[in-house]
Write a protein that holds these residues in place. Structure first.
Motif, PDB file in Angstrom:
ATOM      1  N   GLU A  83     -66.733-155.187 -28.319  1.00 49.19           N
ATOM      2  CA  GLU A  83     -67.476-154.153 -28.923  1.00 49.19           C
ATOM      3  C   GLU A  83     -66.636-153.230 -29.823  1.00 49.19           C
ATOM      4  N   GLN A 133     -60.379-143.243 -29.660  1.00 52.06           N
ATOM      5  CA  GLN A 133     -60.485-144.183 -28.324  1.00 52.06           C
ATOM      6  C   GLN A 133     -59.322-143.609 -27.643  1.00 52.06           C
ATOM      7  N   GLN A 156     -73.013-145.968 -22.415  1.00 53.79           N
ATOM      8  CA  GLN A 156     -72.111-144.912 -21.796  1.00 53.79           C
ATOM      9  C   GLN A 156     -70.778-145.427 -22.007  1.00 53.79           C
ATOM     10  N   SER A 157     -70.377-145.555 -23.588  1.00 52.94           N
ATOM     11  CA  SER A 157     -69.018-145.890 -23.863  1.00 52.94           C
ATOM     12  C   SER A 157     -68.803-145.472 -25.171  1.00 52.94           C
ATOM     13  N   HIS A 158     -67.571-145.132 -25.514  1.00 50.31           N
ATOM     14  CA  HIS A 158     -67.209-144.598 -27.034  1.00 50.31           C
ATOM     15  C   HIS A 158     -67.956-143.670 -27.444  1.00 50.31           C
ATOM     16  N   SER A 159     -68.044-142.642 -26.745  1.00 50.73           N
ATOM     17  CA  SER A 159     -68.880-141.400 -27.271  1.00 50.73           C
ATOM     18  C   SER A 159     -68.532-140.827 -28.647  1.00 50.73           C
TER      19      SER A 159
END
Lengths: 123, 463
Positions: B206, B403, B11-14
């Motif tokens: 990340e 981002q 659940q990050s950086h879609s």
């Protein structure tokens, strides 16, 4: 840790220094031999980028005579091993690189060469 | 034959999900067939692959993959799911007679009460698995996901409880676990806080891993970072097997205090010191590279001025003739007690830097090589065309992921050198005679805009 593969890719880039500016000549060097992982595929694919004469000349100046003066057409295992050693395992830790043409002195300290140009050397 | 797989994303950086999938499939030379209109904002995606091995490769390398499942069914209601699952019987009937299994029922943005989890599982009873249930080491794991909308807390109320509105899901996905993603743990391995050497501009782990994947880093490749700084991107690239060159106008960034240089100490910590071919101090606009087409990729996070501004050699204001003469005289006959000479630098405006960087990459990259870098943008002003202001013939944008930090953001741009032509190094001069009505990209003078709080009406610091 300037390695000879790096040295072979760097030329003097001072303003108006366009001929006889490669290879840079090592001076007052302190060497270290550090083992590196053998990657024959990489050496073979990178070889077209290497200036053979400059590499052999520089290696000889540093006391390594394992490479033939003329670039062989066939590359065998022994040559690959020697190339690996010369390109990746000889490190210049301290010293300087001097331009054969304009005599600019690029000092090396802790293995990091300072290739910055002075104010009057930039275009 | 193509099989459908269900990818569950972290659940990050879609915005980075698709480029990463595409890069890793390109690196390993297989096709990934995406949905016609992929919605990357959602955590689940059904893709098609030609071989289950490809799913394993993706899960091993993609930082944003949580797990991959063999896809059996999806639907907005359980009726739809069961209908589809029944029609896909050929996919799972081999597990009926004697395969130990377990069943997971999970909500996304939601916690499903245990009681209803049990109900959901029991409704799959028609699959009639005869093997024993094994919660610890099952041979297969079946997974059922309910995806809920992410609901914001109402302005005047308490946030929604995790189990409220149970059953009002958006969609259900069902499949069999193929592989758990193992690349995500690298985010912990490369944690900046645990690194032997870092600075205040070091890139978080990340993102630097995502950048590394965009470069297609792998053994036998040579990758260059022209704004090396503290080397944040070098470590993941080297970890993935590539050799790294780094340069920076300020050698202190790479050295740090103590010996050996900081970048080497951090690389040693990750076991990749021998992959750092060399570090050099030079201004990339006055660089000593003897020839072009050296690198497989160029990766960099150019300093854009929030923490540190970019610099290049030169003076903001030219010296007077008199001072120039003095300087020249002194440089010819230095005094013995002189400190080492440090040349003056001047600011390097971001949009010029970006344009130069693309031209430099075109010169230094091998054909097919990639340039991967961050470009900060002002959210309200950004337009697609901003990217085109820095492009040149022979280079093509293949990914552009945002981002988002609110009023500004940074875009990870991936550009491929599509041409086999040889190019000259850039002149590093703003294009002379720029047309007056030429598009001004929103990242021009980013630093000034940032410190003025992105004032729309152009009032400077007065506001």
């Amino acid at each position: 840790m300037v390695r000879l593969v790096t040295h072979n890719l760097l030329a003097c880039h001072a303003k108006d220094c366009n001929t006889n500016n490669f290879p840079l000549v090592f001076q007052n060097v302190q060497l270290e031999i550090r083992e590196a992982e053998f990657n024959p595929g990489f050496i073979q694919s990178f070889l077209p980028k290497i200036e053979w004469n400059a590499l052999v000349k520089t290696a000889q100046e540093l006391g390594d005579t394992s490479l033939p003066i003329d670039q062989p057409e066939m590359i065998d295992d022994e040559l690959l091993k020697n190339l690996h050693h010369v390109l990746f395992e000889i490190h210049i830790v301290e010293g300087a690189m001097i331009c054969p043409n304009c005599k600019h002195n690029y000092p090396i300290s802790d293995g990091i060469p300072n290739m910055l140009l002075a104010e009057h050397e930039i275009a | 034959m193509r099989t459908r797989y269900l990818v569950a994303f972290a659940q990050s950086h879609s915005d980075f999900r698709l480029p990463e999938l595409q890069s890793i499939s390109e690196l390993h030379d297989f096709h990934i067939h995406l949905p016609d209109e992929p919605d990357t904002s959602r955590p689940f995606m059904v893709v098609e692959l030609e071989d289950e091995k490809h799913a394993v490769i993706l899960a091993k390398r993609c930082i944003l993959i949580k797990s991959i499942y063999e896809f059996y069914a999806q639907g907005e209601t359980y009726d739809e799911v069961h209908k589809m699952n029944r029609s896909n019987r050929h996919l799972w009937e081999k597990y009926i007679p004697n395969t130990s299994f377990k069943f997971n029922v999970t909500g996304f943005n939601h916690t499903i009460p245990q009681r209803r989890q049990r109900d959901v599982i029991e409704n799959f009873a028609y699959m009639d698995f005869r093997g024993k249930i094994d919660m610890k080491n099952p041979e297969i794991t079946m997974a059922c996901f309910e995806e809920y909308e992410c609901r914001q807390a109402p302005a005047n109320g308490l946030p929604r409880k995790r189990c409220e509105d149970d059953g009002s899901f958006k969609e259900i996905f069902f499949g069999r676990l193929i592989v758990e993603g193992t690349a995500r743990q690298l985010v912990g391995v490369f944690d900046v806080k645990k690194r032997a050497y870092f600075g205040n501009t070091s890139m978080e782990a990340e993102i630097s891993l995502l950048m590394a994947n965009q470069t297609l880093a792998s053994p036998g490749k040579l990758i260059y970072d022209p704004f090396m700084g503290t080397g944040s991107m070098a470590y993941p690239i080297a970890y993935f097997g590539a050799l790294v060159f780094g340069s920076d106008i300020d050698g202190r960034q790479m050295r740090g205090k103590g010996k050996p240089p900081g970048v080497i100490r951090a690389a040693t910590q990750y076991g990749v010191a021998s992959k750092i071919i060399d570090l050099c101090t030079f201004d990339v606009t006055h660089n000593p590279w003897r020839c072009g087409e050296l690198f497989d990729a160029i990766i960099t996070d150019p300093p854009y001025g929030v923490r540190a501004g970019a610099k290049r050699l030169g003076r903001k204001k030219e010296l007077s003739e008199e001072k120039k003469a003095l300087y020249f005289q002194h440089s010819q006959s230095p005094r013995p007690d002189d400190q080492p000479y440090i040349p003056p630098t001047k600011p390097y405006e971001l949009s010029n830097l970006a344009t130069d960087l693309v031209l430099l990459a075109r010169y230094l990259l091998k054909p097919g090589g990639r340039l991967v870098f961050f470009l900060p943008t002002v959210t309200d002003e950004y337009q697609e065309v901003d990217i085109h202001t820095m492009m040149c013939e022979g280079m093509e944008v293949i990914a552009n992921s945002l981002q988002d930090f609110g009023s500004w953001g940074r875009r990870l741009i991936t550009i491929r050198k599509t041409s086999n032509n040889k190019y000259l190094p850039p002149a590093y001069r703003p294009v002379a005679g720029e047309a007056e009505n030429a598009h001004v990209p929103a990242h021009r003078d980013f630093r000034e805009k940032y410190f003025q709080g992105f004032n729309k009406d152009g009032d400077s610091l007065a506001a």
